[in-house]
Design an enzyme around this catalytic site. Structure first.
Site, mmCIF file in Angstrom:
data_model
loop_
_atom_site.group_PDB
_atom_site.id
_atom_site.type_symbol
_atom_site.label_atom_id
_atom_site.label_comp_id
_atom_site.label_asym_id
_atom_site.label_seq_id
_atom_site.Cartn_x
_atom_site.Cartn_y
_atom_site.Cartn_z
ATOM 1 N N LYS A 115 8.868 2.165 8.054
ATOM 2 C CA LYS A 115 8.642 0.955 7.270
ATOM 3 C C LYS A 115 8.735 -0.245 8.191
ATOM 4 C CE LYS A 115 11.752 -0.953 4.221
ATOM 5 N NZ LYS A 115 11.853 -2.320 4.743
ATOM 6 N N GLU A 184 9.627 -7.030 -2.505
ATOM 7 C CA GLU A 184 11.014 -7.480 -2.726
ATOM 8 C C GLU A 184 11.034 -8.913 -3.257
ATOM 9 O OE1 GLU A 184 13.732 -6.694 0.497
ATOM 10 O OE2 GLU A 184 15.358 -7.826 -0.465
HETATM 11 O O1 KIV Z 1 16.646 -2.307 4.500
HETATM 12 C C1 KIV Z 1 16.558 -2.019 3.296
HETATM 13 O O2 KIV Z 1 17.466 -1.458 2.679
HETATM 14 C C2 KIV Z 1 15.330 -2.386 2.610
HETATM 15 C C3 KIV Z 1 15.336 -2.285 1.120
HETATM 16 C C4 KIV Z 1 16.054 -3.429 0.546
HETATM 17 C C5 KIV Z 1 13.972 -2.139 0.564
HETATM 18 O O3 KIV Z 1 14.389 -2.778 3.216
#
Ligand code: KIV
Length: 280
Positions: A115, A184
């Site tokens: 991600k 988010e």
């Molecule tokens: O780092 C994280 O936990 C996240 C979530 C809040 C989606 O990116």
């Protein structure tokens, strides 16, 4: 496991209108529980920094820390997909460096997906990482790694212009080959429209029920988040801080009172062996 999650199953479930689940985990025991509970995607978020490592925010988190925790989570997860969150500056400098770092999450740490945060600005990077064979989850709206530029931890997309930008970024990331998106702190009706316009699933955190799935930080959901200020979108499904305090308090009381350990917690030695102890 027969019902192992994969990207095509997630896409089919979005198309069928089924809701998807994602939660964060940073260690083996919690990851195993989430997997056993049937959570579809286990995100080793860089929230590791503030949730587990005691930093004020996610910025100091390093690749090595992320890989260490992702390995622990990957060892536990059998059914779900593991997402490794690329830390600040691990994908923002050059595209080759981003590919190398993304590859480490997959090869060295056993993640299935990486991600990264941002829209248009990272679209080329996303395309390159996907071309290298690595599935990518995007992250739009409130992006904690660049919260300072966004004016702090606040809702994004409350005007038509800013909502449109998030929407365009979402379409851009889908075009670049992203497999899914985290949205988010985006107004619910904006997130719903974005979700409906995309083929790939969206996971909302503070983005309302119109997303294809939801994601939360595990420690917030369990009431282990600490601090008095909880974001509005967090629902505490348990109060584990209270449970932990009471268990630890009971342990302390029993040790101090001499009632723990009791006979049933002890190992025995035969009398004749014990007697020999006293022999010269
Ligand atoms: O780092 C994280 O936990 C996240 C979530 C809040 C989606 O990116």
């Amino acid at each position: 496991m027969g019902d192992k999650v994969d990207l095509s199953k997630l896409a089919a479930r979005k198309a069928a209108g089924e809701k998807l689940t994602m939660l964060t985990a940073y260690d083996f025991p919690f990851a195993r529980l989430l997997d056993e509970a049937g959570i579809d995607l286990i995100l080793v978020g860089d929230s590791l920094g503030n949730v587990v490592l005691g930093y004020p925010d996610t910025l100091p988190v390093t690749m090595e820390q992320m890989l260490h925790h992702t390995r622990a989570v990957s060892r536990a997860v059998q059914r779900g997909l593991v997402i490794g969150d690329m830390p600040f500056m691990s994908y923002n400098v050059t595209v080759p460096e981003a590919i190398t770092n993304a590859g480490r999450f997959i090869k060295d740490a056993g993640a299935d997906i990486v991600k990264l945060e941002g829209g248009e600005a990272v679209a080329q990077t996303v395309a390159a990482v996907v071309r290298a064979g690595i599935p990518v989850c995007g992250h739009l709206g409130l992006t904690p790694q660049t919260a300072t530029q966004l004016g702090g931890y606040r809702v994004q997309g409350r005007t038509a212009a800013t909502a449109k930008k998030i929407w365009e970024d979402a379409l851009r990331l889908e075009d670049a080959g992203a497999s899914m998106l985290v949205l988010e702190c985006v107004p619910d009706r904006v997130a719903e429209r974005i979700s409906r316009s995309l083929r790939i699933p969206t996971f909302g955190i503070g983005a309302g029920p119109g997303c294809d799935g939801q994601v939360l930080v595990l420690h917030d959901l369990l009431g282990l988040g600490g601090g008095e200020i909880q974001p509005r979108f967090v629902k505490r499904f348990a109060e584990l801080a209270e449970t932990t305090l009471s268990a630890v308090g009971a342990y302390k009381d029993e040790v101090e009172a001499g009632t723990y350990p009791a006979v049933e917690h002890c190992f025995s030695i035969p009398d004749h062996e014990l007697d020999k102890l006293d022999e010269p």
